[in-house]
Design an enzyme around this catalytic site. Structure first.
Site, PDB file in Angstrom:
ATOM      1  N   SER C 310      -1.995   7.861   1.918  1.00 54.13           N
ATOM      2  CA  SER C 310      -0.854   6.974   2.224  1.00 54.13           C
ATOM      3  C   SER C 310      -1.146   6.141   3.469  1.00 54.13           C
ATOM      4  CB  SER C 310       0.408   7.803   2.448  1.00 54.13           C
ATOM      5  OG  SER C 310       0.372   8.415   3.742  1.00 54.13           O
ATOM      6  N   ASP C 311      -1.968   6.684   4.386  1.00 54.50           N
ATOM      7  CA  ASP C 311      -2.146   6.064   5.698  1.00 54.50           C
ATOM      8  C   ASP C 311      -0.795   5.632   6.277  1.00 54.50           C
ATOM      9  OD1 ASP C 311      -3.420   5.178   7.958  1.00 54.50           O
ATOM     10  OD2 ASP C 311      -3.771   3.171   7.164  1.00 54.50           O
ATOM     11  N   HIS C 312       0.134   6.567   6.179  1.00 52.94           N
ATOM     12  CA  HIS C 312       1.487   6.328   6.693  1.00 52.94           C
ATOM     13  C   HIS C 312       1.439   6.062   8.201  1.00 52.94           C
ATOM     14  CE1 HIS C 312       5.838   7.037   6.831  1.00 52.94           C
ATOM     15  NE2 HIS C 312       5.665   7.911   7.796  1.00 52.94           N
ATOM     16  N   ARG C 313       1.834   4.853   8.598  1.00 55.69           N
ATOM     17  CA  ARG C 313       1.868   4.529  10.032  1.00 55.69           C
ATOM     18  C   ARG C 313       3.190   3.849  10.334  1.00 55.69           C
ATOM     19  NH1 ARG C 313      -3.980   2.060  11.780  1.00 55.69           N
ATOM     20  NH2 ARG C 313      -4.670   2.431   9.648  1.00 55.69           N
TER      21      ARG C 313
END
Lengths: 320, 185, 431
Positions: C310-313
């Site tokens: 997801s590379d949730h940032r």
């Protein structure tokens, strides 16, 4: 018979964020209107009451004396009230956001904001957040639409037909805010645009914009009717762009000898200023019959009057 | 907005006679064409002025200088109008200083255009006197302005307007009374 | 997803499509649980309590290899609690958390704080600790101590490890503790931009980051792994050339693995250009040309990567309500990752749903050295519940605090609606 539409002169855009979305009709209208304002500037009384009661804020987050003065002059010639706001005297140093700064100014009941900002896209951000008309006076290395418009007006004085006209931008294309606006505007009017400079200062993939790329100045001179020489901004260059000013002038500088040897008949040389004499252009070119550098400055005021007039026009009724 | 042509008030012959009379009146009032300059207001006033100049030339042997004036930059009402006016050229290639200047327009209505023209002329120089010549005066003045020379008085109702059509621009010489119509849909 | 339901004793999950490609399982059946463990799979089963999952898909629980939370120090971006709720809402039963925290997680104390804050949440927090002290890329952190305290993996700061020496040392030393090293490959001297160098930088006037930076990083990683013969996991590969290098690594049987970010599968620099400087389209690495996006999709199909992350940032509203250049890169994406991957890989006909699932479950578990979550008798059930339905992502209804989603207002056709782990379940079917 629909008379109201017949003589309407409205731009397709609400703001002047860049020339990317301006149509050929828009550009033609601006240039036409600018010629009328230029006539006003030739008169003993150089001021008209056209925008009396309109307040314009010049919001400059980056130093640009020339552009600011030119806008201010245009505003005053149109009888606007002007307020100057520059980053040095502002609260942005105290950490205020752009939106807050602008909203505070707008709360003082203004009609338009002329903005110079180092961040590309900042004028669009402002346009989304304010009700005022936004005019981009340069956003980073993105666009500087009024510079391109004044360049086009100056070119047209010498070369009345843009169709097929070969205009080449020389110098630091990579860091330039003038290049993109010029490319969009000139191409829309039918000109053939080229760029010339050291390969390190030409953006990768620029050919996708449909411009010709030259790495030899002699070749660019031979194949152009107009050369627009951009300023070499020393502070922006690292050692990897080019070795130094001396070599730059030797290899890419516009000199009289080069022009006399390679230029086609009736060539025009332009420069948005300020000039680095002896770097990108030599004095015997800058001050020569080739050059229309000072006409560009006059045209700058006329073009800015034209866009202010056209963007601040007939707006009040739209709301009602 | 659309307009319906209601009645033709003048034809070509009529207009030529009116024009001739206006030329005579101008010469009579000013004792000839000496120091006389004509300024036509964009856009149809320009044609009226040019025709007057030609008629004066026929009568006097010399053609008075004739200029064009666009008053868009001086209007006080353009921001209230729905349409953004097209700016047309201002072309005055002669000195108006100390001249008898006759300002020429096709129709005189509220007087606001004339007011703007007076402001514009003051910025361009200082004529000795300014007179106003119009082809049609349709009344409804909003400012204390009157014409020195009037081709024809046409009283108009609230939904009526007067259109002066000139062959240079409109393909015919005629004056029409037109009526505003409700926008369809 | 707020309050998990405890599945103590006997429960029946009735009528779901059980889909576990790793176990060759794809059938509609009932599943009987005893204290969270799979006791029976079959038709017409009975149990004391029953949850109707007719029409749902039950598959091995998702694991994300890259999500960033802000606690401690930047809770306005994402707290551990809000982030784990968002993860559950996105179908994740475990999530590798990079702490965008102040101070950074480079010591046992900070790591234990993270784990304590995660207690009680259904989704398991797998801490990714900094491999160097302060994330400075210079001195190694106490990896042994961190591994013992629960670090699931090591990684350095957002710019990756600064030198070949740092990469080599970290890789070799981390391997001693059986923890993977995650690396964002890049050549630092070529960074410093905001968008892809090419169309995006040319037309926006923003500074460009060349694909060359990433590709040099991948080459360096490949050579280092070949030299040391120790594992390394590369994250967020974004270019066609990077994928060619991964193919080469695969051919040479190198211990090099990789993942791709869902943004790079979904978007290209053209989307950024069309977004009018929307900071949700500012990515790191930047969004590349659509040809690269196509190459990444093909690479997933070919199996050159282990996982889609997801590379949730997340960034809060104030951080993105400003000039593009001043906005942080990244996007809130835990709650849209699977739906978006489904959109660009399954709905385009590239993969079947069964082909996509391993990139969310078996693949990431393999990278982390965790056992697979199987839908098999005797296993503790760790699963995600999916629903095929049309839904629209709305930030205001989301669990994340991030307001930088490129998916705001967009429609999806697949939605994670529940998660089950360690005898607990959450989601709309379990209330």
């Amino acid at each position: 018979m629909n008379e109201t539409r017949r003589d309407e002169a409205r731009l397709s855009q609400e703001h002047l964020l860049g020339l990317e979305h301006y149509t050929a009709e828009d550009l033609e209208l601006i240039l036409q209107t600018a010629t009328h304002f230029r006539a006003v500037l030739e008169r003993p009384i150089k001021k008209v009451p056209t925008l009396r009661g309109i307040t314009v804020v010049n919001l400059f987050f980056e130093n640009s004396t020339r552009t600011r003065i030119s806008f201010e002059m245009a505003e005053k010639r149109l009888s606007c009230d002007t307020v100057n706001f520059s980053a040095g005297s502002s609260s942005t140093q105290k950490g205020e956001t752009l939106r807050d700064t602008a909203a505070n100014i707008e709360a003082m009941k203004i009609d338009a904001v002329v903005m110079r900002h180092s961040c590309p896209g900042a004028p669009g951000f402002l346009a989304r957040n304010l009700d005022s008309v936004i005019l981009n006076a340069g956003d980073g290395a993105h666009e500087h639409p009024t510079q391109a418009l004044l360049d086009m007006l100056s070119i047209r004085d010498r070369h009345p037909d843009f169709q097929g006209l070969r205009v080449t931008l020389c110098g630091d294309i990579l860091h330039s805010r003038v290049a993109l606006s010029n490319i969009y505007g000139l191409q829309r009017m039918g000109a053939v645009v080229g760029v010339c400079g050291p390969p390190t200062l030409i953006p990768r993939g620029i050919a996708e914009l449909g411009v010709r790329v030259y790495h030899r100045i002699e070749e660019a001179i031979e194949e152009s009717d107009v050369l627009n020489v951009l300023r070499i901004q020393l502070e922006r260059h690292t050692a990897h762009h080019f070795p130094g000013l001396r070599e730059y002038h030797e290899r890419f500088g516009l000199t009289r000898a080069r022009l006399e040897q390679h230029a086609p008949e009736g060539m025009t040389v332009m420069h948005p200023g300020p000039i680095n004499r002896g770097v990108e252009i030599s004095s015997d070119v800058a001050d020569s019959e080739y050059s229309i550098i000072l006409d560009q400055v006059t045209n700058g005021v006329a073009v800015r009057m034209a866009v202010l007039y056209l963007l601040l026009g007939a707006k009040t009724v739209e709301a009602s | 907005m659309t307009f319906r042509e209601k009645s033709r008030l003048s034809d070509q012959e009529n207009m030529a006679r009116t024009l001739s009379r206006l030329a005579h009146e101008i010469l009579e009032k000013n004792g000839g064409s000496r120091d006389l300059v004509l300024i036509g207001m964009q856009s149809r006033g320009v044609h009226v002025a040019s025709r007057l100049a030609s008629r004066i030339e026929e009568l006097e042997g010399t053609r008075p200088p004739c200029g064009e004036l666009d008053v868009t930059f001086y209007r006080d009402d353009w921001r209230m109008s729905l349409k953004q006016p097209v700016v047309r050229p201002t072309q005055i290639d002669f000195d108006i200083q100390d001249k008898t200047l006759v300002l020429v327009d096709d129709v005189l209505y509220t007087g606001r255009t004339v007011r703007a023209a007076l402001d514009a002329l003051m910025d361009l120089g200082r004529p000795r006197r300014i007179q106003l010549a119009v082809f049609v005066d349709r009344g409804h003045r909003e400012l204390p302005i009157r014409a020195d020379f009037v081709g024809r008085n046409v009283p108009t109702g609230p939904d009526e307007e007067v259109r002066v059509r000139m062959s240079e621009q409109d393909g015919e010489d005629a004056i029409w009374l037109v009526e505003r119509q409700e926008e369809a849909g | 997803m707020d309050h998990p339901t405890t599945l103590q004793g006997e429960w029946l999950l009735a009528g779901a499509r059980l889909l576990d490609p790793g176990a060759d399982l794809d059938r509609v059946a009932d599943l009987r649980l005893e204290d969270g463990r799979i006791a029976e799979i079959g038709e017409g089963l009975q149990a004391a309590r029953r949850v109707d999952l007719k029409g749902r898909i039950l598959c091995p629980g998702f694991v994300d290899l890259r999500a960033t939370f802000g606690e401690p120090g930047h809770e306005e971006r994402e707290s551990i609690a809000s982030g784990l709720r968002a993860a559950a809402s996105g179908g994740y039963t475990a999530v590798c958390v990079f702490a965008d925290s102040d101070p950074v997680v480079d010591n046992e104390g900070a790591l234990r704080f993270q784990l304590e804050r995660a207690q009680g949440a259904l989704t398991r927090l797998l801490p990714v600790a900094r491999v160097t002290r302060g994330g400075s890329g210079e001195r190694l952190a106490d990896l042994g101590e961190l591994a013992e305290a629960g670090a699931a993996a090591f990684s350095d700061g957002p710019g990756g490890l600064p030198s070949a020496a740092a990469l080599r040392g970290s890789m070799v030393y981390a391997h001693r503790f059986q923890r993977p090293l995650f690396e964002l490959p890049c050549e630092r001297s070529l960074l410093g931009g905001e968008v892809n160098e090419g169309s995006a930088s040319l037309r926006s006037g923003l500074k460009g980051i060349p694909a060359l930076s990433e590709e040099l990083g991948v080459q360096r990683a490949l050579a280092t792994v070949a030299w040391e013969n120790r594992p390394l996991h590369l994250q967020l590969l974004s270019t066609e050339r990077s994928m060619e290098l991964m193919r080469k690594a695969r051919q040479e049987d190198l211990l090099l693995s990789a993942d791709v970010g869902v943004h790079h599968l979904a978007f290209s620099e053209e989307d950024f250009l069309a977004s009018d400087y929307n900071p949700a389209f500012k990515a790191d690495p930047p969004l590349r040309p659509h040809t690269d996006r196509e190459a990444l999709r093909q690479a997933v199909r070919e199996g050159l990567v282990e996982a889609i992350v997801s590379d949730h940032r997340p960034a809060d509203f104030d951080r993105i309500d400003r000039e593009f250049s001043y906005c942080p890169a990244g996007a809130a994406s835990l709650e849209t990752c699977f739906a978006a991957a489904h959109l660009c890989l399954v709905e385009t006909g590239l993969l079947s749903l069964a082909d996509l699932l391993p990139f969310f479950s078996d693949g990431p578990r393999r990278v982390l050295g965790l056992p697979a979550a199987r839908l098999q008798l005797g296993e503790m059930l760790e699963a995600t519940v999916l629903a095929e339905e049309i839904w629209t992502y709305r930030e205001r209804e989301a669990f994340t605090r991030g307001r930088n989603s490129p998916w705001e207002g967009r429609e999806f056709r697949m939605r994670p609606v529940g998660v089950l782990r360690e005898g607990r379940a959450s989601g709309r079917d379990f209330v």
